[in-house]
Motif scaffolding. Structure first.
Motif, PDB file in Angstrom:
ATOM      1  N   PRO A 197      -4.284   9.382  -4.496  1.00  0.00           N
ATOM      2  CA  PRO A 197      -4.365   7.992  -4.951  1.00  0.00           C
ATOM      3  C   PRO A 197      -3.064   7.230  -4.753  1.00  0.00           C
ATOM      4  CG  PRO A 197      -4.165   9.470  -6.821  1.00  0.00           C
ATOM      5  CD  PRO A 197      -4.316  10.341  -5.608  1.00  0.00           C
ATOM      6  N   THR A 228      -7.230   3.737  -5.083  1.00  0.00           N
ATOM      7  CA  THR A 228      -7.201   4.355  -6.401  1.00  0.00           C
ATOM      8  C   THR A 228      -8.174   5.522  -6.466  1.00  0.00           C
ATOM      9  OG1 THR A 228      -8.827   2.741  -7.193  1.00  0.00           O
ATOM     10  CG2 THR A 228      -6.502   2.215  -7.546  1.00  0.00           C
ATOM     11  N   PRO A 279     -10.535   3.382 -12.662  1.00  0.00           N
ATOM     12  CA  PRO A 279      -9.650   3.631 -11.521  1.00  0.00           C
ATOM     13  C   PRO A 279      -8.251   4.061 -11.952  1.00  0.00           C
ATOM     14  CG  PRO A 279     -10.882   1.604 -11.209  1.00  0.00           C
ATOM     15  CD  PRO A 279     -11.134   2.030 -12.611  1.00  0.00           C
ATOM     16  N   ALA A 329      -4.371   4.522 -10.627  1.00  0.00           N
ATOM     17  CA  ALA A 329      -3.413   4.105  -9.597  1.00  0.00           C
ATOM     18  C   ALA A 329      -2.110   4.873  -9.776  1.00  0.00           C
ATOM     19  CB  ALA A 329      -3.150   2.601  -9.688  1.00  0.00           C
ATOM     20  N   ARG A 330      -1.564   5.355  -8.666  1.00  0.00           N
ATOM     21  CA  ARG A 330      -0.286   6.079  -8.701  1.00  0.00           C
ATOM     22  C   ARG A 330       0.785   5.219  -8.053  1.00  0.00           C
ATOM     23  NH1 ARG A 330      -0.989  11.773  -6.440  1.00  0.00           N
ATOM     24  NH2 ARG A 330      -2.104  11.949  -8.427  1.00  0.00           N
ATOM     25  N   GLN A 386       1.575   7.013 -13.238  1.00  0.00           N
ATOM     26  CA  GLN A 386       0.196   6.644 -13.008  1.00  0.00           C
ATOM     27  C   GLN A 386      -0.260   5.665 -14.079  1.00  0.00           C
ATOM     28  OE1 GLN A 386      -1.488  10.621 -10.734  1.00  0.00           O
ATOM     29  NE2 GLN A 386      -2.004  10.359 -12.881  1.00  0.00           N
ATOM     30  N   ARG A 443      -3.912   4.381 -15.720  1.00  0.00           N
ATOM     31  CA  ARG A 443      -5.317   4.734 -15.806  1.00  0.00           C
ATOM     32  C   ARG A 443      -6.126   3.533 -16.285  1.00  0.00           C
ATOM     33  NH1 ARG A 443      -5.753  10.361 -15.347  1.00  0.00           N
ATOM     34  NH2 ARG A 443      -7.981  10.121 -15.834  1.00  0.00           N
TER      35      ARG A 443
END
Length: 354
Positions: free
Chosen positions: A13, A18, A25, A27-28, A65, A67
């Motif tokens: 991700p 994502t 979703p 996301a990093r 990250q 979330r």
């Protein structure tokens, strides 16, 4: 030729690609070398509240990250904060560096090498096609990040000298500190030329990519006051609320470590009294578990056992997401209980077993 044929796409991700988790979703955000300024910490806290679930989650590669990213605007916010310098390269900016370098211990000061490599990486169009799991590292000689599974690592052997490690093996090539960044970039380019379907250096057959395995150093996670002015902050499960992050930002820049913790390089002696958290080492870690992950069989964070001296990782399934690279007790959820280092234990006996 690679030893493994990857039949599915690289799904690591990022911000634009994502991961579809059960809680929304994921996301990093990459932080090369783990370095993040106070202003960027505040921006990340704002992102968590404006776009995600309100928390920041530290990762085992020194990244963060978010979330539950269901609201728009994340990429624009990160760009404004200088955290997304190259959209085309955002998933390949995976760089570790010894978090205490230049602050306490180590043979060489590797501060600045990660940001220098990141600039060269983003300026090299071909490297945008690196797999999202390819990992660079700069170890200041203490062996802390050399054991974190990097594909290519420069490890110091003196203040201005070092050796090249490929997939954790020393190939016998000596590289000066001043040449470390260009050499690691060249190795990444060569990997692209020979990789086939491989994602990692360890998947290549060619013996030229093999070296003498370097024993991993058992380096403790920095926690508490490390020196007169540097501190290690260890939040439970590497999870921080937006308010926690803003409190950290009030002390200046930070370094996110590969052990889901942070180093604050310049803080007063009463930092933990003012923060109210993070001053003690926590040997227990866990994946996100239920309800955040649909594959998890249990709420592992609720079930996790903490006691002094215990180093354990609780996993909701066999994937063992987020497990540390250091030696630990392996605890995997199953129906009615957990498998502890391979032995099934009913839930009501778990605490007594650990």
């Amino acid at each position: 030729m690679p030893t493994h044929a990857r039949v599915r796409a690289d799904a690591c991700p990022g911000v634009f690609a994502t991961h579809d988790a059960a809680d929304g979703p994921l996301a990093r955000v990459r932080l090369p070398g783990g370095a993040v300024s106070a202003a960027q910490l505040r921006a990340l806290a704002d992102c968590a509240q404006a776009c995600g679930d309100g928390d920041l989650h530290l990762t085992s590669r020194g990244n963060v990250q978010l979330r539950g990213v269901t609201r728009p605007g994340l990429a624009a916010r990160l760009t404004d904060a200088g955290l997304l310098p190259s959209p085309s390269h955002e998933r390949v900016r995976n760089v570790l560096a010894s978090p205490l370098s230049g602050l306490h211990g180590g043979l060489a000061d590797v501060r600045g090498l990660a940001s220098s490599l990141d600039r060269r990486l983003c300026a090299t169009p071909e490297l945008a096609s690196l797999p999202g799991r390819f990992l660079f590292a700069f170890d200041d000689g203490r062996g802390d990040v050399a054991g974190e599974g990097a594909d290519v690592c420069w490890r110091a052997t003196g203040p201005s000298s070092g050796t090249l490690l490929l997939a954790g093996g020393d190939i016998g090539r000596r590289v000066s500190l001043s040449d470390a960044v260009p050499v690691l970039i060249d190795v990444a380019l060569e990997f692209l030329r020979v990789r086939g379907s491989a994602w990692r250096v360890a998947e290549l057959d060619d013996p030229a990519w093999r070296g003498t395995p370097v024993p991993r150093a058992d380096v403790p996670v920095p926690a508490g006051m490390i020196s007169a002015s540097a501190a290690g902050v260890v939040p439970r499960f590497g999870q921080l609320t937006a308010d926690d992050v803003r409190a950290l930002a009030s002390f200046g820049p930070a370094v996110v470590t590969p052990w889901k913790s942070l180093v604050l390089p310049d803080v007063p002696a009463d930092v933990f009294e003012r923060l109210g958290f993070g001053g003690e080492p926590l040997g227990t870690s866990a994946c996100i578990g239920r309800p955040g992950c649909a594959k998890s069989r249990a709420d592992v964070r609720a079930d996790a056992v903490f006691r002094p001296g215990l180093r354990a990782h609780f996993s909701g399934c066999e994937r063992r997401c987020g497990r540390p690279s250091q030696s630990h007790v392996d605890v995997v959820a199953e129906a009615g209980g957990y498998r502890v280092d391979g032995r099934w234990v009913p839930f009501d006996e778990l605490k007594g077993t650990l």
